[in-house]
Scaffold this motif. Structure first.
Motif, PDB file in Angstrom:
ATOM      1  N   ILE A  64      33.002  10.836   7.642  1.00  0.00           N
ATOM      2  CA  ILE A  64      31.535  10.384   6.929  1.00  0.00           C
ATOM      3  C   ILE A  64      31.747   8.358   6.700  1.00  0.00           C
ATOM      4  O   ILE A  64      30.123   8.118   6.974  1.00  0.00           O
ATOM      5  N   GLY A  72      25.243   3.963   8.830  1.00  0.00           N
ATOM      6  CA  GLY A  72      24.527   3.960   7.264  1.00  0.00           C
ATOM      7  C   GLY A  72      23.282   2.955   7.413  1.00  0.00           C
ATOM      8  O   GLY A  72      23.125   2.264   8.066  1.00  0.00           O
ATOM      9  N   LYS A  79      14.792   5.324   6.010  1.00  0.00           N
ATOM     10  CA  LYS A  79      14.713   7.254   5.762  1.00  0.00           C
ATOM     11  C   LYS A  79      15.965   7.272   5.974  1.00  0.00           C
ATOM     12  O   LYS A  79      16.576   6.900   7.927  1.00  0.00           O
ATOM     13  N   PRO A  80      17.174   8.194   5.684  1.00  0.00           N
ATOM     14  CA  PRO A  80      18.613   7.978   6.030  1.00  0.00           C
ATOM     15  C   PRO A  80      18.850   9.456   7.012  1.00  0.00           C
ATOM     16  O   PRO A  80      19.700  10.298   7.561  1.00  0.00           O
ATOM     17  N   ASP A  81      17.837  10.207   7.591  1.00  0.00           N
ATOM     18  CA  ASP A  81      17.279  11.532   8.216  1.00  0.00           C
ATOM     19  C   ASP A  81      18.439  11.368   9.152  1.00  0.00           C
ATOM     20  O   ASP A  81      18.763  12.458   9.591  1.00  0.00           O
ATOM     21  N   PHE A  83      20.434   9.450   9.976  1.00  0.00           N
ATOM     22  CA  PHE A  83      22.322   9.784   9.579  1.00  0.00           C
ATOM     23  C   PHE A  83      22.325  10.458   9.399  1.00  0.00           C
ATOM     24  O   PHE A  83      23.729  11.762   9.049  1.00  0.00           O
ATOM     25  N   TYR A  84      21.854  11.118   7.879  1.00  0.00           N
ATOM     26  CA  TYR A  84      22.241  13.052   7.601  1.00  0.00           C
ATOM     27  C   TYR A  84      21.709  14.049   8.476  1.00  0.00           C
ATOM     28  O   TYR A  84      23.452  14.856   8.383  1.00  0.00           O
ATOM     29  N   VAL A  87      26.032  13.365  10.256  1.00  0.00           N
ATOM     30  CA  VAL A  87      26.729  13.549   9.379  1.00  0.00           C
ATOM     31  C   VAL A  87      27.027  15.814   9.186  1.00  0.00           C
ATOM     32  O   VAL A  87      27.581  16.595   8.941  1.00  0.00           O
ATOM     33  N   GLN A  88      25.798  16.187   8.879  1.00  0.00           N
ATOM     34  CA  GLN A  88      25.340  17.917   8.936  1.00  0.00           C
ATOM     35  C   GLN A  88      25.616  18.171  10.063  1.00  0.00           C
ATOM     36  O   GLN A  88      26.853  19.136   9.576  1.00  0.00           O
TER      37      GLN A  88
END
Length: 142
Positions: A64, A72, A79-81, A83-84, A87-88
């Protein structure tokens, strides 16, 4: 560095006594051609599921952080959407293969105790963790 070389590098680093998080992060950073003495230091506390507490697998934590180096955000208005979501997916895919994402659930040992650390050595659990290091590196490099 190509993906397979980076995965092999993560493996070599783990076998040379870097912890799981450090190994994955260093391999990803090298793959991105990032050279800094800070790279392993950033991940040291994540080994053994965050300071040996058995929380999120250190190999996943290193992955991560490594993803953060590449994807990142560097501005608060970004907006980190995306990236998130990456990671998900990393976490879900790892859990689908290994059945868990937490160190203690994966290795069935309490690394906060001297007995747990001794069992880690006696049982050869490092070989099991090597699989997690490789898997986390591979999935982060996709």
């Amino acid at each position: 560095m190509i993906q397979q070389q980076a995965i092999q590098r993560a493996r070599e680093l783990f076998q040379s006594e870097y912890n799981c998080a450090e190994s994955v992060l260093m391999a990803i950073a090298e793959n991105l051609r990032i050279d800094s003495e800070w790279i392993p230091r950033l991940a040291t506390g994540f080994g053994g599921g965050i300071a040996r507490t058995g929380q999120l697998c250190g190999a996943l934590s290193g992955a991560i952080i490594g993803l953060g180096l590449e994807l990142g955000r560097d501005k608060p208005d970004v907006k980190p959407d995306e990236f998130y979501a990456k990671v998900q997916k990393l976490l879900a895919d790892f859990e689908a293969v290994h059945g868990a994402i937490h160190c203690r659930a994966l290795i069935q040992l309490d690394l906060t105790t001297a007995e747990g650390r001794a069992d880690f050595q006696a049982r050869g659990t490092a070989a099991q963790c090597l699989d997690y290091v490789e898997e986390a590196a591979r999935r982060a490099l996709i």
